[in-house]
Write a protein that holds these residues in place. Structure first.
Motif, PDB file in Angstrom:
ATOM      1  N   ARG A 191       0.828  -1.213   0.000  1.00  0.00           N
ATOM      2  CA  ARG A 191       0.000   0.000   0.000  1.00  0.00           C
ATOM      3  C   ARG A 191       0.860   1.260   0.000  1.00  0.00           C
ATOM      4  N   HIS A 218       5.059  -1.075   8.440  1.00  0.00           N
ATOM      5  CA  HIS A 218       4.369  -2.249   8.993  1.00  0.00           C
ATOM      6  C   HIS A 218       5.199  -3.477   8.640  1.00  0.00           C
ATOM      7  N   ASN A 256      -0.932  -5.319  11.308  1.00  0.00           N
ATOM      8  CA  ASN A 256      -1.574  -4.018  11.302  1.00  0.00           C
ATOM      9  C   ASN A 256      -2.881  -4.084  10.524  1.00  0.00           C
ATOM     10  N   GLU A 257      -3.979  -3.780  11.179  1.00  0.00           N
ATOM     11  CA  GLU A 257      -5.288  -3.682  10.520  1.00  0.00           C
ATOM     12  C   GLU A 257      -5.522  -4.832   9.550  1.00  0.00           C
ATOM     13  N   ASN A 316      -5.878   1.476  16.544  1.00  0.00           N
ATOM     14  CA  ASN A 316      -5.614   2.469  15.503  1.00  0.00           C
ATOM     15  C   ASN A 316      -6.847   3.374  15.439  1.00  0.00           C
ATOM     16  N   TYR A 317      -6.674   4.669  15.670  1.00  0.00           N
ATOM     17  CA  TYR A 317      -7.765   5.650  15.586  1.00  0.00           C
ATOM     18  C   TYR A 317      -8.904   5.270  16.534  1.00  0.00           C
ATOM     19  N   GLU A 344      -1.959   3.603  16.314  1.00  0.00           N
ATOM     20  CA  GLU A 344      -1.899   4.621  15.259  1.00  0.00           C
ATOM     21  C   GLU A 344      -2.835   5.733  15.654  1.00  0.00           C
ATOM     22  N   SER A 374      -3.158  10.919  12.150  1.00  0.00           N
ATOM     23  CA  SER A 374      -3.258  10.957  10.679  1.00  0.00           C
ATOM     24  C   SER A 374      -3.666  12.338  10.180  1.00  0.00           C
ATOM     25  N   TRP A 426     -11.140   9.476   9.190  1.00  0.00           N
ATOM     26  CA  TRP A 426     -10.872   8.786  10.458  1.00  0.00           C
ATOM     27  C   TRP A 426      -9.868   9.539  11.331  1.00  0.00           C
ATOM     28  N   TRP A 433       0.599   8.634  13.345  1.00  0.00           N
ATOM     29  CA  TRP A 433       0.769   8.349  11.920  1.00  0.00           C
ATOM     30  C   TRP A 433       1.019   9.677  11.229  1.00  0.00           C
ATOM     31  N   GLU A 488       1.219   6.520  -0.772  1.00  0.00           N
ATOM     32  CA  GLU A 488       0.035   6.802   0.048  1.00  0.00           C
ATOM     33  C   GLU A 488      -0.228   8.301   0.281  1.00  0.00           C
ATOM     34  N   ASN A 537     -10.165   2.374   6.532  1.00  0.00           N
ATOM     35  CA  ASN A 537     -10.770   2.956   7.717  1.00  0.00           C
ATOM     36  C   ASN A 537     -12.244   3.305   7.586  1.00  0.00           C
ATOM     37  N   PHE A 552       1.104  12.867   5.652  1.00  0.00           N
ATOM     38  CA  PHE A 552       0.857  12.544   7.067  1.00  0.00           C
ATOM     39  C   PHE A 552       2.005  12.965   7.988  1.00  0.00           C
TER      40      PHE A 552
HETATM   41  C1  GAL Z   1      -4.060   3.228   8.627  1.00  0.00           C
HETATM   42  C2  GAL Z   1      -2.996   2.273   8.143  1.00  0.00           C
HETATM   43  C3  GAL Z   1      -1.719   3.000   7.782  1.00  0.00           C
HETATM   44  C4  GAL Z   1      -2.051   4.175   6.908  1.00  0.00           C
HETATM   45  C5  GAL Z   1      -2.971   5.097   7.684  1.00  0.00           C
HETATM   46  C6  GAL Z   1      -3.306   6.390   6.986  1.00  0.00           C
HETATM   47  O1  GAL Z   1      -5.289   2.681   8.511  1.00  0.00           O
HETATM   48  O2  GAL Z   1      -2.696   1.323   9.122  1.00  0.00           O
HETATM   49  O3  GAL Z   1      -0.855   2.122   7.127  1.00  0.00           O
HETATM   50  O4  GAL Z   1      -2.657   3.712   5.773  1.00  0.00           O
HETATM   51  O5  GAL Z   1      -4.177   4.401   7.902  1.00  0.00           O
HETATM   52  O6  GAL Z   1      -4.171   7.156   7.773  1.00  0.00           O
END
Ligand code: GAL
Length: 855
Positions: A183, A375, A442-443, A496-497, A518, A521, A562, A585, A593, A607, A636
């Motif tokens: 990704r 990751h 991760n996720e 995460n979030y 995480e 973002s 998110w 993040w 990304e 997300n 980010f």
């Molecule tokens: C998370 C993911 C990260 C990145 C991030 C961006 O969901 O684990 O790798 O994509 O979002 O906000």
């Protein structure tokens, strides 16, 4: 037989381990002369050719038989590792934004011719790769020696069976990358170091020591050393082990030693022996005082030294609690962490220790004390740096398990390779005191299903088997059902979030340790500010409100749906101290990304609650991009791709380093087109109050309320001149900053992060070029094209400016600036000391030079 693990005392044939505790510190030179192990760099003199999909998109058929020794590689490119073939570019419009628009796909062949002297006859010879991207297949002299597909894993192969001693040998490596294997930008090639290791037939196995400290107190520490010894001979061998423990440092100070009695290893087999010793008044490893120890393990055969192996370790205790976060050496330490991807900006994936060290220094200066290697397994040097610098690490293995996130992601390897990759990670890294937790994923998409729970349990078992001393975690972005029952498959929950879930989680799940794996973002482009500044009130405004022309305003209010601002996350963590802290993040921008300017065809974003919501986001995103999506790196980062801090850096510094006097103003103060227009001013300070002055006139004093982390003057009318902030703490003056309106662009000013560097071919100097007026004020929107010239024993290995939309090459001799700044990375040449001079030139800005000393 050497005694099996944990059972030595039951084995009469294996003499009891003698524990000699030396409380008196001794200085000792090692018996280096007779050590037979040698580890040499294998980074030089490779030849490289590329096939399949080429840089510019053409296709070149891969010839058959390239693994065979008599290939004419005389016209292949000569190079030195580390090498990332994709960072050479070009950025291509047809390639996905998510993967950085760089041509990492295709086939790469590397060949190296080398000679092993006759004197090495009878030795074992291994080649060690710290990482090769990806699907490596390794051949020696026509013969297949092994393969390792996961590009982030370290691995080694035994070359001995096919090695020609006293003659020329050819090592050939084939790599292949498929599009959509990740990704983000994965890089391509042998992008980490390679070493050649020679040992006696009886030696300590690969990653063959495991040092733990089961008992630690102020007065003493028990050190347990588990050693795996390999005998490649056809006959049994008597073996004795000696362990000497030193305080690591410029001068090694011996503090303890122990010798095992003689044991015997059967032909062609491996045995494990365990020794324990005591350290008196151990100097503990901590974020504030990263004290390290070193065990030198010697293998003796009939009294003769046949191997010597060094293991760095630290004495420290770690504990995650459900009620009170993370404890290091018995006291609570808030995890002020950042997630870092593996690329090093303009250097791409090509690993350079100094580039990594610089990233960590920048993060530490901001107040960060922890890293999550998102990751994937990092370069081993990252752990060495974190050990030395006192940075805590979550060492992460995977971004996907059996279910893929992109067409060719890790799911294609998971079934066959997950155990091997996980074992490689844990065995390689388990002696590092900086590593406080293993993350198995991760996720991952399946986490919230029965299958996911089963996989998670299995991965945790593997990790616990290899290292029972650290907890296992997974980062999950799903809020429902309140973290699911997968939570029993790990030791510590990574959230995460999902900030909304924090209170519910705590209420419904007493007894579970948790942290923000995480957070935030938030997105921004360094030095970009858009008006009017409207704080977002819903997800759509959050995504679109700050975006313009593929850039994002730096008022630090925006991000994807998110996301939350750093301030909102700070407040949550203050309200819920059960959470051990956060991993933002991200610390640095990374290649790929570029959310929200992704081409959304390739990855359904992670997300969103369901597909419909994700579709709506895709539509919103398309409108945002107006069909054009040319960004190639992320927004980010708290710091941009070149290491230049964005404003957010100071928001974190203000909160994470409350005792460090600082104040930071945003935006810049050169707005000729905004005279008398409302231009909000924000101040990030570690003080609790501040007064703002425009051209000497007070615009008011503001103080932070509870859960407030930035001070705002929303109604400032722009006038050129001087904007000054005076911050106070506890009523006393604390810090000041002044922002001046720039005059006409006049000069290039150069500065180096280090002006004396090592002539070892690896060391780097990072040179910042600032476009300034005649008084030294930066021209905040300057984007001039800068020409670079270098003379002396150095080369420019990277250029950049931190603009995520920029498609100029990271290599060459010219680059434009972005919002006043440009970066050149200079590398020394091995063995060539001398003066390196960098000359820069830009139209209307004259010439400037800077010299470095390579020694
Ligand atoms: C998370 C993911 C990260 C990145 C991030 C961006 O969901 O684990 O790798 O994509 O979002 O906000």
């Amino acid at each position: 037989m050497l005694s099996p693990q944990h059972a030595w005392c039951k084995t009469p044939r294996f003499a009891r381990i003698l524990v000699l505790v030396l409380t008196v510190a001794l200085t000792s030179a090692l018996d280096a002369a007779s050590v037979t192990r040698s580890v040499t760099s294998f980074n030089e003199d490779w030849r490289f050719a590329r096939y399949g999909e080429m840089n510019y998109g053409s296709f070149l058929e891969e010839p058959a038989g390239l693994e065979k020794a008599p290939v004419d590689d005389s016209n292949w490119r000569e190079l030195r590792l580390p090498h990332d073939w994709a960072i050479e570019g070009p950025f291509r419009d047809d390639l996905p934004n998510a993967e950085g628009k760089l041509p990492y796909m295709g086939i790469g062949w590397y060949r190296k011719t080398f000679t092993v002297p006759e004197s090495d006859a009878g030795k074992q010879v291994f080649v060690e790769f710290d990482g090769a991207m990806s699907h490596s297949k390794v051949y020696l002299n026509d013969q297949y020696v092994g393969e390792w597909p996961y590009g982030y894993s370290s691995f080694r192969f035994d070359l001995t069976p096919h090695l020609k001693v006293g003659k020329e040998n050819v090592l050939a490596v084939r790599l292949e990358n498929k599009i959509r294997m990740s990704r983000w930008y994965p890089g391509a090639g042998i992008y980490r170091k390679v070493s050649l290791v020679k040992t006696a037939p009886v030696h300590i196995a690969h990653w063959g020591t495991y040092v733990t400290t089961p008992e630690v107190s102020v007065n003493s520490a028990t050190v347990r050393i588990e050693t795996t010894v390999r005998n490649h001979n056809k006959s049994a061998h008597p073996v004795e082990l000696r362990h000497e423990v030193y305080e690591a440092g410029l001068k090694r100070v011996k503090v303890a030693e122990t010798t095992t009695g003689k044991g015997s290893i059967a032909p062609d087999s491996t045995e494990v022996a365990t020794a324990t010793l005591e350290l008196s008044k151990p100097k503990r490893w901590d974020v504030e005082s990263p004290n390290l120890y070193l065990v030198v393990t010697s293998v003796l055969q009939n009294g003769k030294l046949v191997d010597s192996y060094e293991t760095t370790f630290g004495v420290r205790t770690i504990k995650f609690t459900a009620e009170d976060g993370f404890h290091l050496n018995g006291r609570r330490v808030q995890l002020k962490g950042v997630c870092l991807h593996h690329d090093l900006g303009p250097l791409g994936a090509a690993f350079h220790t100094r580039a990594m060290e610089r990233q960590l220094e920048i993060m530490q200066e901001m107040g960060a004390n922890a890293i999550r290697t998102s990751h994937n397994p990092p370069a081993p040097e990252l752990l060495e740096l974190c050990d030395r610098m006192g940075i805590l690490v979550i060492d992460e293995a995977f971004d996907s398990w059996a279910k893929g996130k992109t067409e060719n992601s890790y799911h294609t390897l998971f079934e066959e390779w997950h155990e091997k990759d996980l074992v490689a990670l844990v065995r390689r890294d388990r002696n590092h005191p900086s590593v406080i937790m293993w993350s198995t994923g991760n996720e991952v998409f399946e986490l919230h299903s029965d299958e996911g729970k089963r996989i998670s349990q299995r991965l945790t078992e593997i990790v616990h088997r290899e290292d029972p001393t650290r907890p296992v975690t997974v980062g999950s972005n799903k809020s429902k059902p309140i973290m699911g029952d997968w939570k029993d498959s790990v030791d510590v929950i990574g959230a995460n979030y999902n900030q909304g879930v924090y209170p519910i989680f705590l209420e419904k799940n007493p007894g579970y340790a948790i942290y923000g794996s995480e957070t935030s973002s938030t997105t921004s482009s360094r030095g970009e500010y858009y008006f009017p500044v409207k704080e977002p009130r819903n997800r759509a405004q959050k995504l679109r409100g700050g975006a313009r022309n593929n850039q994002i305003s730096s008022y630090d209010l925006w991000g994807p749906g998110w996301s939350i601002t750093p301030d909102e996350q700070f407040a949550l963590l203050e309200k819920y101290p059960n959470f051990a802290g956060e991993f933002v993040w991200t610390g640095f921008d990374y290649i790929g990304e570029p959310t929200p300017f992704l081409a959304w065809d390739q990855t359904l974003d992670l997300n969103f609650k369901n597909e419909a919501e994700a579709k709506r986001a895709q539509e919103a995103n398309k409108r945002l991009n107006k069909g054009k999506a040319s960004s190639r790196s992320s927004y980010f980062g708290i710091v941009d791709l070149c290491g230049f801090p964005k404003d957010r850096y100071y928001l974190y510094q203000a909160h994470w380093r409350p005792d460090y006097p600082m104040a930071h103003i945003l935006p810049h103060w050169t707005w000729p087109e905004r005279i008398d227009e409302i231009t909000p001013v924000y101040v990030y300070t570690s003080g609790d109050e501040a007064e703002l002055f425009l051209n000497g006139e007070s615009l008011g004093r503001r103080s932070k309320k509870q859960y407030e982390y930035r001070l705002k003057w929303n109604d400032v009318k722009y006038q050129p001149g001087e904007l000054k902030v005076v911050a106070y703490k506890g009523g006393k003056p604390w810090a000041e900053q002044t922002m001046k309106t720039a005059g006409a662009p006049s000069q290039l000013s150069l500065s180096a992060d280090r002006s004396t560097i090592k002539a070892d071919g690896d060391d780097l100097s990072f040179i910042t070029v600032r476009i300034e007026d005649s008084e030294g004020t930066m021209i905040p929107q300057a984007g001039d094209l800068i020409q670079f010239e270098i003379t002396g024993p150095g080369e420019i290995v990277g250029l950049g400016n931190g603009d995520p939309t920029n498609h100029e090459s990271f290599q060459g001799d010219q680059h434009s600036a972005f919002n006043g700044l440009c970066l050149a990375i200079v590398r020394t040449i091995d063995g060539q000391a001398g003066k390196i001079t960098i000359k820069t030139r830009a139209k209307g800005l004259g010439e400037s030079t800077l010299s470095l000393n390579s020694q």
